[in-house]
Design a protein around this motif. Structure first.
Motif, short mmCIF file in Angstrom:
data_model
loop_
_atom_site.label_atom_id
_atom_site.label_comp_id
_atom_site.label_asym_id
_atom_site.label_seq_id
_atom_site.Cartn_x
_atom_site.Cartn_y
_atom_site.Cartn_z
N LEU A 7 28.31 67.75 16.64
CA LEU A 7 27.56 68.13 15.44
C LEU A 7 26.83 69.43 15.75
O LEU A 7 25.79 69.42 16.41
CB LEU A 7 26.59 67.01 15.07
N GLY A 8 27.43 70.53 15.34
CA GLY A 8 26.79 71.83 15.53
C GLY A 8 27.22 72.58 16.77
O GLY A 8 27.89 72.05 17.65
N ARG A 9 26.78 73.84 16.81
CA ARG A 9 27.28 74.76 17.84
C ARG A 9 26.75 74.44 19.24
O ARG A 9 27.45 74.62 20.22
CB ARG A 9 26.98 76.21 17.44
N ILE A 10 25.52 73.96 19.34
CA ILE A 10 24.94 73.71 20.68
C ILE A 10 25.77 72.65 21.39
O ILE A 10 26.16 72.81 22.56
CB ILE A 10 23.47 73.24 20.56
N MET A 31 32.92 59.04 18.49
CA MET A 31 31.54 59.29 18.93
C MET A 31 31.09 60.64 18.38
O MET A 31 31.85 61.62 18.43
CB MET A 31 31.52 59.30 20.47
N PHE A 32 29.88 60.70 17.86
CA PHE A 32 29.28 61.95 17.39
C PHE A 32 28.21 62.38 18.40
O PHE A 32 27.44 61.53 18.87
CB PHE A 32 28.63 61.76 16.02
N VAL A 33 28.18 63.67 18.70
CA VAL A 33 27.16 64.18 19.63
C VAL A 33 26.43 65.36 18.98
O VAL A 33 27.03 66.41 18.70
CB VAL A 33 27.78 64.61 20.97
N GLY A 34 25.14 65.16 18.74
CA GLY A 34 24.30 66.22 18.18
C GLY A 34 23.63 67.02 19.29
O GLY A 34 24.04 66.97 20.46
N GLU A 35 22.56 67.69 18.90
CA GLU A 35 21.91 68.63 19.82
C GLU A 35 20.74 67.97 20.56
O GLU A 35 20.80 67.79 21.78
CB GLU A 35 21.43 69.78 18.92
N ARG A 80 12.78 73.60 18.94
CA ARG A 80 13.48 74.80 19.43
C ARG A 80 14.81 74.38 20.06
O ARG A 80 15.02 73.20 20.37
CB ARG A 80 12.61 75.55 20.45
N ASP A 81 15.71 75.37 20.25
CA ASP A 81 16.99 75.09 20.89
C ASP A 81 16.75 74.57 22.31
O ASP A 81 15.81 75.01 22.99
CB ASP A 81 17.84 76.37 21.02
N PRO A 82 17.63 73.67 22.78
CA PRO A 82 17.51 73.22 24.17
C PRO A 82 17.66 74.39 25.14
O PRO A 82 18.45 75.31 24.89
CB PRO A 82 18.70 72.27 24.33
N PRO A 133 32.14 77.10 26.26
CA PRO A 133 30.88 77.86 26.16
C PRO A 133 30.91 78.94 25.07
O PRO A 133 29.86 79.29 24.54
CB PRO A 133 30.73 78.50 27.54
N ASP A 134 32.10 79.45 24.73
CA ASP A 134 32.14 80.52 23.72
C ASP A 134 32.56 79.98 22.35
O ASP A 134 33.07 80.73 21.52
CB ASP A 134 33.07 81.65 24.17
N PHE A 135 32.32 78.69 22.11
CA PHE A 135 32.71 78.10 20.83
C PHE A 135 32.00 78.82 19.68
O PHE A 135 30.79 79.04 19.72
CB PHE A 135 32.32 76.61 20.81
#
Ligand code: URA
Length: 203
Positions: free
Chosen positions: A132-135, A50-54, A103-105, A143-145
């Motif tokens: 997929l990505g830091r968020i 499974m892929f999870v984006g922002e 914008r970022d969530p 949380p500190d990834f």
């Protein structure tokens, strides 16, 4: 693909269809009122990956399907390059509705939406989750990834093997990250082959 139903006609997708209906009615944060279409998730309801984006972008908001814009087309190229058919995986986002101007969530939006993602993961029950990505990695792995230092590293969280790769939109902004992305995706493919092999020998 505008009538994509995320594989919910599949018998094990019935729970996902019910969850999608709940999301359609959600007004848990203000984004429910500003979105064009809900972007619930799409793919194989029995996926082991499974892929999870922002969050949905403009094109996703129009079509109601995750990762169909420029970033999604780049993701498709990596999936193809490492031999993972897009229709074999499930793709979702932390947020189901588009934040204005991409914008970022906001933390409150993530908090309002994360229960839906948790339930999606429980229903699909994949073996591996790729952020997929830091968020997404900060929400799902820790949380500190730090995406620049920790992309491509595998983490065990409960029953799931998890990793994060650069967000495809970040690759569009900075093509120097593309080499890392390809090698991370190759590692994901190899790990998946190993997991599937383990499963075969226990049958
Ligand atoms: N970016 C995301 O994080 N998700 C999408 O669905 C599209 C772009």
């Amino acid at each position: 693909m505008a009538n994509d139903n995320g594989g919910e006609s599949h018998p094990s997708g019935e729970g996902l269809a019910r969850l999608r209906a709940a999301c359609e009615n959600c007004q848990g944060c203000p984004l429910g009122a500003t979105r064009t279409k809900l972007v619930f998730g799409t793919g194989n309801p029995d996926a082991d990956l499974m892929f999870v984006g922002e969050a949905p972008g403009g094109e996703e908001d129009k079509q109601g399907i995750p990762f169909v814009g420029a970033a999604g087309q780049l993701l498709d190229r990596y999936l193809f390059a490492v031999g993972i058919p897009r229709e074999s995986v499930y793709i979702a986002n932390v947020l189901k509705c588009r934040p204005p101007h991409n914008r970022d969530p906001l933390p409150a939006e993530e908090d309002a939406c994360i229960g839906y993602l948790r339930e999606q993961v429980r229903l699909i029950d994949p073996r591996m989750i790729v952020c997929l990505g830091r968020i997404s990695a900060m929400r799902l792995i820790k949380p500190d990834f730090r995406i620049t230092r920790e992309h491509g590293i595998f983490f065990h969280k409960g029953k799931y093997l998890m990793t994060a790769v650069y967000h495809p939109a970040a690759l569009l902004r900075d093509p120097s990250k593309k080499e890392d992305m390809l090698s991370d995706m190759e590692k994901i493919r190899e790990k998946l082959d190993l997991l599937r092999g383990e499963l075969d020998t226990t049958l």
